[in-house]
Structures are given as C-alpha cells and as structure tokens.
Design an enzyme around this catalytic site. Structure first.
Site, short mmCIF file in Angstrom:
data_model
loop_
_atom_site.label_atom_id
_atom_site.label_comp_id
_atom_site.label_asym_id
_atom_site.label_seq_id
_atom_site.Cartn_x
_atom_site.Cartn_y
_atom_site.Cartn_z
N ARG A 107 0.85 -1.18 0.00
CA ARG A 107 0.00 0.00 0.00
C ARG A 107 0.90 1.24 0.00
NH1 ARG A 107 -2.07 -3.46 4.17
NH2 ARG A 107 -4.14 -4.30 3.67
N TYR A 115 -8.78 -8.70 -5.56
CA TYR A 115 -7.58 -8.32 -6.29
C TYR A 115 -7.23 -9.34 -7.38
CZ TYR A 115 -6.54 -4.77 -2.76
OH TYR A 115 -6.59 -3.68 -1.94
N HIS A 144 -3.02 1.57 -6.01
CA HIS A 144 -3.69 0.30 -5.72
C HIS A 144 -3.78 -0.58 -6.96
CE1 HIS A 144 -4.74 -0.09 -1.59
NE2 HIS A 144 -5.72 -0.94 -1.84
N HIS A 173 -3.95 -9.03 4.18
CA HIS A 173 -5.40 -9.01 4.29
C HIS A 173 -5.86 -9.86 5.47
CE1 HIS A 173 -6.04 -7.95 -0.24
NE2 HIS A 173 -5.89 -6.88 0.51
N ARG A 213 -0.90 -2.73 -6.87
CA ARG A 213 -1.13 -3.79 -5.87
C ARG A 213 -1.97 -4.91 -6.49
NH1 ARG A 213 -1.16 -4.68 -0.20
NH2 ARG A 213 -3.20 -5.07 0.72
N LYS A 226 -2.00 -2.49 8.13
CA LYS A 226 -3.18 -2.05 8.86
C LYS A 226 -3.29 -2.78 10.19
CE LYS A 226 -6.09 -0.68 4.95
NZ LYS A 226 -7.39 -0.89 4.28
#
Length: 331
Positions: free
Chosen positions: A177, A314, A279, A305, A282, A203
């Site tokens: 990211r 994705y 993104h 994730h 990604r 995250k």
C-alpha cells in the site's frame, strides 16, 4: 450528550505521568475510566486514522438518522433501524461498496458491544448488503507489458529517476500500500535466513516480512548509493529529492507517490489514468503472483489481508480480455 460528543468523546486522560516508574491511577482516574461507555471505547480503539475518519462519518450519519443522543442508546437499535437506514442510502446512488462499508462500520461497533456484553446480538447481522460488484474489486490491474513499461519509464541518470524506479519496483513486486511504502525506514530492509526482507507495517499495526525481489533489490541499492542516506537506519527510505537541505529526514508522502510517481509515469507511457492509481499496482502484483501459481492463501498473507474475500477482489485472472471467447470466434 452534546452534539459533538456522541461517539468521538476521547478516553479521559490521566492526571499522572504514565512514564514515571510509580505511576498509579488515582481513585478519580479509576472511576472515570470505569465509566467510559463501550461505544466510546470502540471508537478510541480504532488506530488507523483513515478507518477512524471513514467509520466516524458513517456512524455519525446513522446517529443523525436514528436520532441517538447518548452512547447507551445504541443498545436499543434493532435490525429494523438498520434496514430503514439502508433504504435511505439506496436512492442516493451510492456505490454498492460504499453502502457495504457503512454497514460494516455499524457492524464493527455492534460486534464490540457484543464482546463487552452490552448487547446480546449484532442487529446488522442478517441485514442484506448490496452484492453488485462484490466479487471483483473496481481497482483496475494493468498488463505485464504495461508493468514493464512503467518500470522502465523513469530516467536512469538522475536521483529522482533512480528513486522512482525503486518505488515502482517495490510497489509492483511486493504489492505494498502507499502508506506502507512511505512508512519504510532504512532499518526495515533486513536480512532474514540469508534473504533480504522488507519489514512492513500494515493495517491494524500488523507487521509482516516480505522477501525483496532480486530486480527490486538492484534498483533499491542503486537508489541508496545515489541518495547517500544508507547509514541513517532510523531515517525514511524514500524521501523528496527537491530542496534536500530543507527536507532532510522527511519521508515521501502518499499523495506525492500517487501524483508525482505513479500517475506521472502512467501518463508518460500513455496508460489510461481513469481509475488508475497505486492500488492498481497492488492488484497487478497480486494477479501476476496468482497467474504464476502462487497459492491464494499465501497471497492473502503477502498482501496483509485479514480476510481472504478481500484478496479475491484483487484477483483479475478471470477478467483478462485476451482470454475472452470473443477472440475464439471465427467466421
């Protein structure tokens, strides 16, 4: 409860210095913290500023719709309230993903209340969510040829070009990211079991280690040799190259990565830029890894994730235009 205190009220600060060895809660501190409603605890516990901002807006909209005036009133919310709110969102022509996110924000709050034994069940569970577009993310991936063009676009003779090649390689070979890339420090390039890895802060404060691709390693070394800050272990890996004396020790911003690197070179090589962004790189990296036999569970871990269903968004393998039956038709 006053207008701006609903779910954003902070956890009360302590009157003593928590860094001191003998720091103890006063009786007043103890009772103030014990009285914090779990609804406020939930919001204070959201560490990611982007998640906090989005969830705050979503929850505040629901508060305004239902007319909640005190945190405790969340405990009287039923599925009927959630459905009524969802029905007001649909005529606003919001994207299905936006409505799903708003319901996810409420669901996260009510899950927390269930864990705190403040309610017996989550009223969002069982509420129908939009399914259009749920099986494939809207972020476009690019082809392998376009990825190679993008990697080759920056100059090899300037510091900015060397930096931008390294940035594009890190994004395209490791699916980071933007914020993760900008947070990298020199010390985050470390050797593990004889292989150079990137230590990535993802995250929810999760750390993951990703082996560095050999080509990316070459470009990264070339950039560090030219930049001259390799010895600054605690310094940012990627930095602005303009006004070096004024920006010493400053990390490149996510906005600059988007505008001055990814979008800049995409335009330079003639990529259509509508919907294209970091993104997209990604999504491109994830799709490429899957196409070449990587297990989707490994890709999930690689991307950082929490849920494999996010990883599937994705996966663009089933949307390759060159594989369409259109090109099998002959007359």
């Amino acid at each position: 409860m006053r207008k701006n205190e609903e779910i954003t009220a902070p956890i009360p600060t302590l009157t003593r210095d928590l860094d001191s060895e003998d720091a103890l809660l006063t009786r007043a501190d103890f009772h103030r913290l014990a009285d914090v409603p779990p609804e406020v605890e939930w919001f204070a516990n959201l560490k990611n500023p982007h998640t906090r901002r989005a969830y705050r807006n979503d929850v505040m909209q629901f508060i305004g719709f239902v007319g909640i005036t005190a945190p405790e009133q969340f405990r009287a919310v039923t599925r009927a309230h959630i459905i009524a709110w969802r029905q007001t969102l649909e005529p606003r022509h919001l994207a299905p993903a936006t409505i799903r996110r708003k319901l996810a924000a409420l669901s996260a709050l009510f899950d927390y209340l269930c864990e705190a034994n403040a309610i017996t069940h989550n009223p969002v569970h069982g509420t129908k969510r939009p399914t259009e577009g749920a099986n494939e993310g809207k972020t476009p991936a690019i082809s392998d040829g376009q990825a190679r063009q993008l990697l080759d676009a920056p100059s090899t003779d300037t510091l900015k070009g060397k930096r931008d090649r390294a940035i594009l390689a890190i994004l395209l070979y490791h699916a980071l990211r933007r914020a993760e890339l900008c947070a990298l420090r020199i010390r985050d390039c470390e050797e593990r079991r004889g292989i150079k890895h990137l230590r990535i802060y993802g995250k929810r404060a999760k750390i993951r280690y990703v082996p560095i691709h050999p080509r990316a390693m070459v470009l990264l070394e070339d950039y560090l040799d030219a930049a001259g800050h390799r010895a600054e272990a605690d310094g940012p890996l990627f930095r602005p190259v303009k006004n070096p004396h004024r920006t010493t020790g400053m990390a490149l911003s996510p906005a600059s990565v988007y505008r001055n690197v990814v979008l800049h070179y995409a335009k330079q090589i003639g990529l259509p830029v509508s919907g294209f962004g970091p993104h997209s790189l990604r999504a491109t990296a994830a799709t490429n890894a899957l196409e070449h036999g990587s297990d989707i569970a490994k890709v999930q871990e690689w991307l950082g994730h929490a849920d494999i269903s996010t990883t599937r968004l994705y996966d663009k393998r089933h949307s390759r235009p060159e594989d369409s039956p259109t090109f099998k038709v002959e007359y």
